[in-house]
Scaffold this motif. Structure first.
Motif, mmCIF file in Angstrom:
data_model
loop_
_atom_site.group_PDB
_atom_site.id
_atom_site.type_symbol
_atom_site.label_atom_id
_atom_site.label_comp_id
_atom_site.label_asym_id
_atom_site.label_seq_id
_atom_site.Cartn_x
_atom_site.Cartn_y
_atom_site.Cartn_z
ATOM 1 N N MET A 99 6.912 -8.430 -10.328
ATOM 2 C CA MET A 99 6.126 -8.125 -10.323
ATOM 3 C C MET A 99 6.016 -8.534 -8.722
ATOM 4 N N LYS A 100 4.622 -7.953 -9.058
ATOM 5 C CA LYS A 100 3.524 -6.565 -7.911
ATOM 6 C C LYS A 100 3.149 -7.745 -7.127
ATOM 7 N N LYS A 101 3.262 -7.262 -6.189
ATOM 8 C CA LYS A 101 2.737 -8.692 -4.519
ATOM 9 C C LYS A 101 1.613 -8.005 -4.048
ATOM 10 N N ARG A 102 1.790 -6.989 -3.377
ATOM 11 C CA ARG A 102 0.206 -5.993 -2.904
ATOM 12 C C ARG A 102 1.008 -4.400 -2.740
ATOM 13 N N GLY A 103 -0.263 -3.928 -2.969
ATOM 14 C CA GLY A 103 -0.169 -2.307 -2.838
ATOM 15 C C GLY A 103 -1.318 -1.871 -3.669
ATOM 16 N N PHE A 104 -1.244 -0.310 -3.470
ATOM 17 C CA PHE A 104 -2.425 0.389 -3.884
ATOM 18 C C PHE A 104 -2.000 1.223 -5.711
ATOM 19 N N GLU A 105 -2.810 1.473 -5.775
ATOM 20 C CA GLU A 105 -3.321 2.433 -7.000
ATOM 21 C C GLU A 105 -4.229 3.381 -6.992
ATOM 22 N N ILE A 106 -4.325 4.214 -7.977
ATOM 23 C CA ILE A 106 -5.603 5.367 -8.103
ATOM 24 C C ILE A 106 -6.325 4.982 -8.980
ATOM 25 N N VAL A 107 -7.608 4.589 -8.938
ATOM 26 C CA VAL A 107 -8.185 3.835 -9.606
ATOM 27 C C VAL A 107 -8.511 5.492 -11.076
ATOM 28 N N SER A 108 -8.996 5.478 -12.129
ATOM 29 C CA SER A 108 -8.948 6.135 -13.442
ATOM 30 C C SER A 108 -9.318 7.172 -13.128
ATOM 31 N N GLN A 109 -10.684 6.793 -12.487
ATOM 32 C CA GLN A 109 -11.738 8.307 -12.050
ATOM 33 C C GLN A 109 -10.950 9.895 -11.656
ATOM 34 N N TYR A 110 -9.888 9.453 -10.211
ATOM 35 C CA TYR A 110 -9.342 10.158 -9.848
ATOM 36 C C TYR A 110 -7.827 10.514 -10.204
ATOM 37 N N ALA A 111 -7.540 9.531 -10.990
ATOM 38 C CA ALA A 111 -5.913 10.063 -12.312
ATOM 39 C C ALA A 111 -5.756 11.583 -12.188
ATOM 40 N N ASN A 112 -6.148 12.014 -12.377
ATOM 41 C CA ASN A 112 -5.695 13.820 -12.256
ATOM 42 C C ASN A 112 -6.074 14.418 -10.979
ATOM 43 N N ALA A 113 -6.820 14.010 -9.870
ATOM 44 C CA ALA A 113 -7.104 14.738 -8.801
ATOM 45 C C ALA A 113 -6.651 14.683 -7.466
ATOM 46 N N GLY A 114 -4.838 14.752 -8.137
ATOM 47 C CA GLY A 114 -3.525 15.180 -6.691
ATOM 48 C C GLY A 114 -3.500 13.892 -5.317
ATOM 49 N N LEU A 115 -4.338 12.231 -5.673
ATOM 50 C CA LEU A 115 -4.947 11.797 -4.179
ATOM 51 C C LEU A 115 -2.892 11.153 -4.051
ATOM 52 N N THR A 116 -2.799 10.509 -2.811
ATOM 53 C CA THR A 116 -1.580 10.201 -2.762
ATOM 54 C C THR A 116 -2.012 8.666 -2.131
ATOM 55 N N LEU A 117 -1.726 8.019 -2.832
ATOM 56 C CA LEU A 117 -1.675 6.460 -1.592
ATOM 57 C C LEU A 117 -1.570 6.102 -0.559
ATOM 58 N N PRO A 118 -2.474 5.281 -0.226
ATOM 59 C CA PRO A 118 -1.866 5.066 1.305
ATOM 60 C C PRO A 118 -0.259 4.736 1.677
ATOM 61 N N ALA A 119 -0.152 5.308 3.082
ATOM 62 C CA ALA A 119 1.096 4.652 3.516
ATOM 63 C C ALA A 119 0.692 4.749 4.746
ATOM 64 N N ARG A 120 2.052 4.075 5.795
ATOM 65 C CA ARG A 120 1.974 4.060 6.961
ATOM 66 C C ARG A 120 2.249 5.231 7.778
ATOM 67 N N SER A 121 2.564 5.363 8.822
ATOM 68 C CA SER A 121 2.567 6.268 9.222
ATOM 69 C C SER A 121 3.458 7.428 10.731
ATOM 70 N N THR A 122 3.970 4.902 10.783
ATOM 71 C CA THR A 122 4.745 5.653 11.368
ATOM 72 C C THR A 122 5.663 4.042 11.366
ATOM 73 N N GLU A 123 6.840 3.851 11.548
ATOM 74 C CA GLU A 123 7.865 2.418 11.281
ATOM 75 C C GLU A 123 7.613 1.135 11.735
ATOM 76 N N ARG A 124 6.373 1.843 13.071
ATOM 77 C CA ARG A 124 5.907 0.162 13.410
ATOM 78 C C ARG A 124 4.744 0.092 13.233
ATOM 79 N N ALA A 125 3.390 1.160 12.594
ATOM 80 C CA ALA A 125 2.498 1.496 12.039
ATOM 81 C C ALA A 125 2.240 -0.508 10.931
ATOM 82 N N ALA A 126 0.931 -1.653 11.737
ATOM 83 C CA ALA A 126 -0.065 -2.209 11.120
ATOM 84 C C ALA A 126 -0.322 -1.852 9.334
#
Length: 156
Positions: free
Chosen positions: A1-28
């Motif tokens: 079961m998925k708890k929380r996260g991100f997906e790319i919307v279908s309009q941008y499926a082939n646009a080469g987007l990346t999912l949001p990510a934290r930049s550092t180990e302790r970033a909120a």
């Protein structure tokens, strides 16, 4: 079961987007980037008009959580852009809504006298997943089922 996260919307499926990510180990916050190049017009005679920057991203989460969207600290200093509402609230039921599939848009104002170019991939905001609490009287009020996208929960 998925708890929380991100997906790319279908309009941008082939646009080469990346999912949001934290930049550092302790970033909120998870960094959100622009999905396309977009020009944010200059303030004209002190009049500023909000512009929505598409991210191509939607977020899923638990029913008692929300995604708090806040400006990256460098955005006002480097790009002269601010979020007019300071904080965006992405509710759990915004995910996969009928109007825009739950695409997260970042609303900004240009506070400078020159147009600002945001390029695809520029980091523009960060999102933090948070729980929320309900008031004792919450069950006493009727609630609508979300059908629309950005700004769809009513006026005022």
């Amino acid at each position: 079961m998925k708890k929380r996260g991100f997906e790319i919307v279908s309009q941008y499926a082939n646009a080469g987007l990346t999912l949001p990510a934290r930049s550092t180990e302790r970033a909120a916050g998870y960094d959100f980037a622009a999905a396309t190049d977009i020009v944010i017009p200059a303030s004209i005679e002190g009049v500023q008009k909000p512009v929505l920057i598409p991210t191509g991203i939607k977020a899923y989460m638990q029913a008692d959580e929300y995604l708090q969207l806040v400006s990256r600290s460098s955005l006002p200093k480097k790009k002269h852009l601010v979020m007019p509402n300071a904080v965006g609230i992405i509710d759990a039921d915004y995910y996969n809504n009928e109007q825009n599939e739950g695409e997260i848009m970042v609303q900004v104002l240009n506070i400078s006298q020159e147009a600002v170019l945001i390029k695809k991939g520029d980091r523009i905001a960060q999102g933090i997943f948070l729980p929320y609490l309900l008031a004792d009287q919450d069950e006493e009020t009727s609630k609508a089922v979300r059908a629309g996208g950005f700004g769809s929960t009513g006026e005022g």
